[in-house]
Design a protein around this motif. Structure first.
Motif, PDB file in Angstrom:
ATOM      1  N   TYR A 100       0.818  -1.214   0.000  1.00 13.39           N
ATOM      2  CA  TYR A 100       0.000   0.000   0.000  1.00 13.39           C
ATOM      3  C   TYR A 100       0.852   1.265   0.000  1.00 13.39           C
ATOM      4  CZ  TYR A 100      -3.287  -3.607   1.204  1.00 13.39           C
ATOM      5  OH  TYR A 100      -4.029  -4.764   1.194  1.00 13.39           O
ATOM      6  N   ALA A 101       2.160   1.116  -0.032  1.00 14.86           N
ATOM      7  CA  ALA A 101       3.075   2.264  -0.075  1.00 14.86           C
ATOM      8  C   ALA A 101       3.876   2.167  -1.366  1.00 14.86           C
ATOM      9  CB  ALA A 101       3.989   2.252   1.147  1.00 14.86           C
ATOM     10  N   ARG A 102       3.212   2.387  -2.463  1.00 13.16           N
ATOM     11  CA  ARG A 102       3.810   2.186  -3.789  1.00 13.16           C
ATOM     12  C   ARG A 102       5.074   3.024  -4.000  1.00 13.16           C
ATOM     13  NH1 ARG A 102       1.773  -2.405  -5.379  1.00 13.16           N
ATOM     14  NH2 ARG A 102      -0.489  -2.451  -5.394  1.00 13.16           N
ATOM     15  N   GLU A 103       5.128   4.220  -3.414  1.00 17.43           N
ATOM     16  CA  GLU A 103       6.283   5.090  -3.611  1.00 17.43           C
ATOM     17  C   GLU A 103       7.505   4.626  -2.822  1.00 17.43           C
ATOM     18  OE1 GLU A 103       4.178   6.509   0.025  1.00 17.43           O
ATOM     19  OE2 GLU A 103       3.513   5.830  -1.929  1.00 17.43           O
ATOM     20  N   GLN A 104       7.308   3.676  -1.925  1.00  9.40           N
ATOM     21  CA  GLN A 104       8.384   3.148  -1.092  1.00  9.40           C
ATOM     22  C   GLN A 104       9.079   1.986  -1.804  1.00  9.40           C
ATOM     23  OE1 GLN A 104       9.830   4.065   1.788  1.00  9.40           O
ATOM     24  NE2 GLN A 104      11.126   2.300   1.503  1.00  9.40           N
ATOM     25  N   GLU A 105      10.397   2.053  -1.925  1.00 11.11           N
ATOM     26  CA  GLU A 105      11.142   0.992  -2.609  1.00 11.11           C
ATOM     27  C   GLU A 105      11.190  -0.300  -1.796  1.00 11.11           C
ATOM     28  OE1 GLU A 105      14.946   1.961  -4.249  1.00 11.11           O
ATOM     29  OE2 GLU A 105      14.194   3.858  -5.044  1.00 11.11           O
ATOM     30  N   GLU A 106      11.303  -0.187  -0.476  1.00  4.87           N
ATOM     31  CA  GLU A 106      11.342  -1.393   0.356  1.00  4.87           C
ATOM     32  C   GLU A 106       9.987  -2.087   0.273  1.00  4.87           C
ATOM     33  OE1 GLU A 106      13.289  -1.095   4.331  1.00  4.87           O
ATOM     34  OE2 GLU A 106      13.551   0.997   3.719  1.00  4.87           O
ATOM     35  N   ARG A 107       9.994  -3.402   0.203  1.00  2.00           N
ATOM     36  CA  ARG A 107       8.740  -4.157   0.103  1.00  2.00           C
ATOM     37  C   ARG A 107       8.409  -4.897   1.386  1.00  2.00           C
ATOM     38  NH1 ARG A 107       6.906  -0.952  -2.257  1.00  2.00           N
ATOM     39  NH2 ARG A 107       4.982  -2.067  -1.889  1.00  2.00           N
ATOM     40  N   GLU A 108       9.378  -4.976   2.309  1.00  7.82           N
ATOM     41  CA  GLU A 108       9.157  -5.661   3.573  1.00  7.82           C
ATOM     42  C   GLU A 108       9.466  -4.709   4.731  1.00  7.82           C
ATOM     43  OE1 GLU A 108      10.350 -10.029   3.686  1.00  7.82           O
ATOM     44  OE2 GLU A 108      11.791  -9.206   2.251  1.00  7.82           O
ATOM     45  N   VAL A 109       8.688  -4.832   5.801  1.00  2.00           N
ATOM     46  CA  VAL A 109       8.961  -4.084   7.020  1.00  2.00           C
ATOM     47  C   VAL A 109       9.844  -4.982   7.884  1.00  2.00           C
ATOM     48  CG1 VAL A 109       7.984  -2.957   9.049  1.00  2.00           C
ATOM     49  CG2 VAL A 109       6.723  -2.903   6.884  1.00  2.00           C
ATOM     50  N   GLU A 110      11.092  -4.585   8.037  1.00  2.00           N
ATOM     51  CA  GLU A 110      12.044  -5.390   8.808  1.00  2.00           C
ATOM     52  C   GLU A 110      11.612  -5.518  10.261  1.00  2.00           C
ATOM     53  OE1 GLU A 110      15.518  -2.472  10.325  1.00  2.00           O
ATOM     54  OE2 GLU A 110      15.302  -2.526   8.139  1.00  2.00           O
ATOM     55  N   ASP A 111      12.118  -6.532  10.922  1.00  2.00           N
ATOM     56  CA  ASP A 111      11.776  -6.767  12.324  1.00  2.00           C
ATOM     57  C   ASP A 111      12.762  -6.018  13.215  1.00  2.00           C
ATOM     58  OD1 ASP A 111      11.052  -7.691  14.822  1.00  2.00           O
ATOM     59  OD2 ASP A 111      10.854  -9.778  14.168  1.00  2.00           O
ATOM     60  N   PRO A 112      12.309  -4.942  13.889  1.00  2.00           N
ATOM     61  CA  PRO A 112      13.221  -4.154  14.716  1.00  2.00           C
ATOM     62  C   PRO A 112      13.640  -4.876  15.993  1.00  2.00           C
ATOM     63  CG  PRO A 112      11.004  -3.351  15.020  1.00  2.00           C
ATOM     64  CD  PRO A 112      10.945  -4.397  13.924  1.00  2.00           C
ATOM     65  N   TYR A 113      12.979  -5.969  16.299  1.00  2.00           N
ATOM     66  CA  TYR A 113      13.396  -6.781  17.448  1.00  2.00           C
ATOM     67  C   TYR A 113      14.839  -7.241  17.236  1.00  2.00           C
ATOM     68  CZ  TYR A 113      13.228 -10.415  21.058  1.00  2.00           C
ATOM     69  OH  TYR A 113      13.473 -11.186  22.159  1.00  2.00           O
ATOM     70  N   TYR A 114      15.198  -7.493  15.977  1.00  2.00           N
ATOM     71  CA  TYR A 114      16.538  -7.961  15.646  1.00  2.00           C
ATOM     72  C   TYR A 114      17.458  -6.839  15.186  1.00  2.00           C
ATOM     73  CZ  TYR A 114      14.150 -12.414  15.877  1.00  2.00           C
ATOM     74  OH  TYR A 114      13.410 -13.473  16.311  1.00  2.00           O
ATOM     75  N   THR A 115      16.896  -5.805  14.540  1.00  2.00           N
ATOM     76  CA  THR A 115      17.741  -4.743  13.981  1.00  2.00           C
ATOM     77  C   THR A 115      17.853  -3.520  14.891  1.00  2.00           C
ATOM     78  OG1 THR A 115      15.926  -3.607  12.836  1.00  2.00           O
ATOM     79  CG2 THR A 115      17.034  -5.421  11.638  1.00  2.00           C
ATOM     80  N   GLY A 116      16.865  -3.300  15.757  1.00  2.00           N
ATOM     81  CA  GLY A 116      16.858  -2.123  16.615  1.00  2.00           C
ATOM     82  C   GLY A 116      16.415  -0.854  15.907  1.00  2.00           C
ATOM     83  N   ARG A 117      16.032  -0.957  14.641  1.00  2.00           N
ATOM     84  CA  ARG A 117      15.681   0.232  13.840  1.00  2.00           C
ATOM     85  C   ARG A 117      14.190   0.556  13.951  1.00  2.00           C
ATOM     86  NH1 ARG A 117      18.490   1.022   8.455  1.00  2.00           N
ATOM     87  NH2 ARG A 117      16.561   0.144   7.641  1.00  2.00           N
ATOM     88  N   PHE A 118      13.739   0.844  15.153  1.00  2.00           N
ATOM     89  CA  PHE A 118      12.327   1.113  15.395  1.00  2.00           C
ATOM     90  C   PHE A 118      11.837   2.373  14.689  1.00  2.00           C
ATOM     91  CE2 PHE A 118      13.169  -1.941  18.686  1.00  2.00           C
ATOM     92  CZ  PHE A 118      11.973  -2.636  18.803  1.00  2.00           C
ATOM     93  N   GLU A 119      12.645   3.412  14.647  1.00  2.00           N
ATOM     94  CA  GLU A 119      12.242   4.657  13.980  1.00  2.00           C
ATOM     95  C   GLU A 119      12.020   4.415  12.482  1.00  2.00           C
ATOM     96  OE1 GLU A 119      10.887   8.239  13.321  1.00  2.00           O
ATOM     97  OE2 GLU A 119      11.571   7.778  15.349  1.00  2.00           O
ATOM     98  N   HIS A 120      12.924   3.678  11.849  1.00  2.00           N
ATOM     99  CA  HIS A 120      12.771   3.362  10.425  1.00  2.00           C
ATOM    100  C   HIS A 120      11.492   2.545  10.206  1.00  2.00           C
ATOM    101  CE1 HIS A 120      13.811   2.450   6.310  1.00  2.00           C
ATOM    102  NE2 HIS A 120      13.716   1.152   6.565  1.00  2.00           N
ATOM    103  N   VAL A 121      11.262   1.568  11.049  1.00  2.00           N
ATOM    104  CA  VAL A 121      10.054   0.741  10.952  1.00  2.00           C
ATOM    105  C   VAL A 121       8.815   1.601  11.124  1.00  2.00           C
ATOM    106  CG1 VAL A 121       8.746  -1.095  12.123  1.00  2.00           C
ATOM    107  CG2 VAL A 121      11.163  -1.437  11.530  1.00  2.00           C
TER     108      VAL A 121
END
Length: 162
Positions: free
Chosen positions: A112-133
């Motif tokens: 639903y976010a066609r303008e966004q290149e990423e197609r998956e929402v990464e799991d911040p539990y493992y990456t710590g990137r909560f703001e990006h998520v």
């Protein structure tokens, strides 16, 4: 009633974040009487737990209500009870399709976010990137709400007042 279920692996990071963000968008649009929102995890090991502190911190910082959030595991009845089942990544998608191979209401949030290149929402539990998520979740939820309104002929009550 249109019912939306967000799904991730454990229901403590991404899907409760999406549930809270989307529920807030729905309420802000004056559509809480038409759209119901929930979240669940493929696994049940966090059932009853509050979301991860990283998710809670971002929701609080963005003034999004979240006190009601508690993890639960998806069940087979959810596939017929919900209009939209929206997951975060390909692993979630595969898991949902294994549970309900015939379900036609499963999608990924970033569809639903066609303008966004990423197609998956990464799991911040493992990456710590909560703001990006959080940013990805916002984009996906915005697009999902637009699609629901378009597909169901809903005019946002805030738009009617303009």
């Amino acid at each position: 009633m249109i019912r939306v279920l967000f799904v991730c692996l454990g229901n403590i990071c991404r899907s409760p974040m999406a549930e809270a963000v989307f529920r807030h968008m729905v309420a802000e649009s004056g559509l809480a009487d038409q759209i119901e929102v929930d979240s669940a995890g493929l696994g049940g090991w966090h059932t009853g737990d509050r979301p991860h502190r990283g998710t809670l911190g971002l929701l609080k910082a963005n003034a999004i209500p979240h006190d009601y959030l508690r993890a639960r595991q998806i069940n087979t009845g959810d596939f017929t009870a919900f209009t939209y089942i929206v997951c975060m990544d390909n692993e979630n998608l595969d898991g949902l399709k294994r549970l309900a191979p015939q379900a036609g209401n499963i999608s990924m949030l970033l569809d639903y976010a066609r303008e966004q290149e990423e197609r998956e929402v990464e799991d911040p539990y493992y990456t710590g990137r909560f703001e990006h998520v959080y940013q990805l979740v916002e984009l996906g939820c915005k697009g999902l709400l637009e699609k629901i309104c378009r597909d169901h002929g809903i005019i946002r009550k805030k738009e009617q007042q303009m």
